[in-house]
Design a protein around this motif. Sequence first.
Motif, PDB file in Angstrom:
ATOM      1  N   LYS A  38       0.845  -1.198   0.000  1.00 36.21           N
ATOM      2  CA  LYS A  38       0.000   0.000   0.000  1.00 36.21           C
ATOM      3  C   LYS A  38       0.880   1.247   0.000  1.00 36.21           C
ATOM      4  N   PRO A  39       0.426   2.306  -0.647  1.00 34.11           N
ATOM      5  CA  PRO A  39       1.247   3.522  -0.747  1.00 34.11           C
ATOM      6  C   PRO A  39       1.705   4.087   0.599  1.00 34.11           C
ATOM      7  N   ASN A  40       0.861   3.996   1.634  1.00 34.35           N
ATOM      8  CA  ASN A  40       1.283   4.525   2.932  1.00 34.35           C
ATOM      9  C   ASN A  40       2.425   3.711   3.526  1.00 34.35           C
ATOM     10  N   GLN A  41       2.483   2.412   3.251  1.00 34.84           N
ATOM     11  CA  GLN A  41       3.573   1.581   3.755  1.00 34.84           C
ATOM     12  C   GLN A  41       4.876   1.905   3.026  1.00 34.84           C
ATOM     13  N   VAL A  42       4.796   2.126   1.720  1.00 35.83           N
ATOM     14  CA  VAL A  42       5.979   2.481   0.939  1.00 35.83           C
ATOM     15  C   VAL A  42       6.520   3.833   1.396  1.00 35.83           C
ATOM     16  N   LYS A  43       5.630   4.804   1.584  1.00 40.94           N
ATOM     17  CA  LYS A  43       6.056   6.136   2.023  1.00 40.94           C
ATOM     18  C   LYS A  43       6.653   6.088   3.425  1.00 40.94           C
ATOM     19  N   THR A  44       6.109   5.249   4.289  1.00 40.29           N
ATOM     20  CA  THR A  44       6.641   5.110   5.639  1.00 40.29           C
ATOM     21  C   THR A  44       8.053   4.539   5.611  1.00 40.29           C
ATOM     22  N   ALA A  45       8.270   3.512   4.794  1.00 44.79           N
ATOM     23  CA  ALA A  45       9.607   2.912   4.678  1.00 44.79           C
ATOM     24  C   ALA A  45      10.599   3.937   4.142  1.00 44.79           C
ATOM     25  N   ALA A 103       7.145   8.740  17.463  1.00 43.40           N
ATOM     26  CA  ALA A 103       6.966   8.848  16.013  1.00 43.40           C
ATOM     27  C   ALA A 103       7.587   7.647  15.302  1.00 43.40           C
ATOM     28  N   ILE A 104       8.791   7.285  15.689  1.00 43.36           N
ATOM     29  CA  ILE A 104       9.478   6.142  15.066  1.00 43.36           C
ATOM     30  C   ILE A 104       8.740   4.850  15.402  1.00 43.36           C
ATOM     31  N   ASN A 105       8.254   4.714  16.639  1.00 43.32           N
ATOM     32  CA  ASN A 105       7.505   3.513  17.017  1.00 43.32           C
ATOM     33  C   ASN A 105       6.241   3.355  16.171  1.00 43.32           C
ATOM     34  N   GLY A 106       5.554   4.447  15.904  1.00 44.40           N
ATOM     35  CA  GLY A 106       4.362   4.393  15.064  1.00 44.40           C
ATOM     36  C   GLY A 106       4.689   3.981  13.645  1.00 44.40           C
ATOM     37  N   MET A 107       5.810   4.485  13.123  1.00 45.51           N
ATOM     38  CA  MET A 107       6.228   4.117  11.770  1.00 45.51           C
ATOM     39  C   MET A 107       6.610   2.640  11.710  1.00 45.51           C
ATOM     40  N   THR A 118       3.549   0.487  11.565  1.00 46.04           N
ATOM     41  CA  THR A 118       2.897   0.495  10.258  1.00 46.04           C
ATOM     42  C   THR A 118       3.509  -0.537   9.317  1.00 46.04           C
ATOM     43  N   ILE A 119       4.825  -0.733   9.395  1.00 47.80           N
ATOM     44  CA  ILE A 119       5.501  -1.662   8.476  1.00 47.80           C
ATOM     45  C   ILE A 119       6.183  -2.796   9.231  1.00 47.80           C
ATOM     46  N   SER A 120       5.637  -3.194  10.369  1.00 49.75           N
ATOM     47  CA  SER A 120       6.272  -4.213  11.212  1.00 49.75           C
ATOM     48  C   SER A 120       6.433  -5.558  10.498  1.00 49.75           C
ATOM     49  N   HIS A 121       5.542  -5.855   9.546  1.00 46.53           N
ATOM     50  CA  HIS A 121       5.616  -7.126   8.836  1.00 46.53           C
ATOM     51  C   HIS A 121       6.690  -7.112   7.729  1.00 46.53           C
ATOM     52  N   LEU A 122       7.310  -5.956   7.492  1.00 52.39           N
ATOM     53  CA  LEU A 122       8.328  -5.823   6.445  1.00 52.39           C
ATOM     54  C   LEU A 122       9.731  -5.644   6.997  1.00 52.39           C
TER      55      LEU A 122
END
Length: 58
Positions: A15-22, A41-45, A48-52
């Motif tokens: 999803k675009p939000n996951q790509v932008k977060t990475a 802030a970093i924990n929230g990011m 969002t992408i914990s599975h990656l």
Amino acid sequence: MKVQITLTRSLIGRKPNQVKTAHALGLHKINQVVVHEKNDAINGMINTISHLVLIEEV
């Protein structure tokens, strides 16, 4: 405290939000490693992408 983040899965087809977060964390290629100071802030990011990513405390 610092946290080491390693991108372990591809961003293709995500999803675009996951790509932008990475990208905001500085992760662009698989097996790329970045170190960030641990805060809300970093924990929230990371959540969002914990599975990656693989997370290790430094």
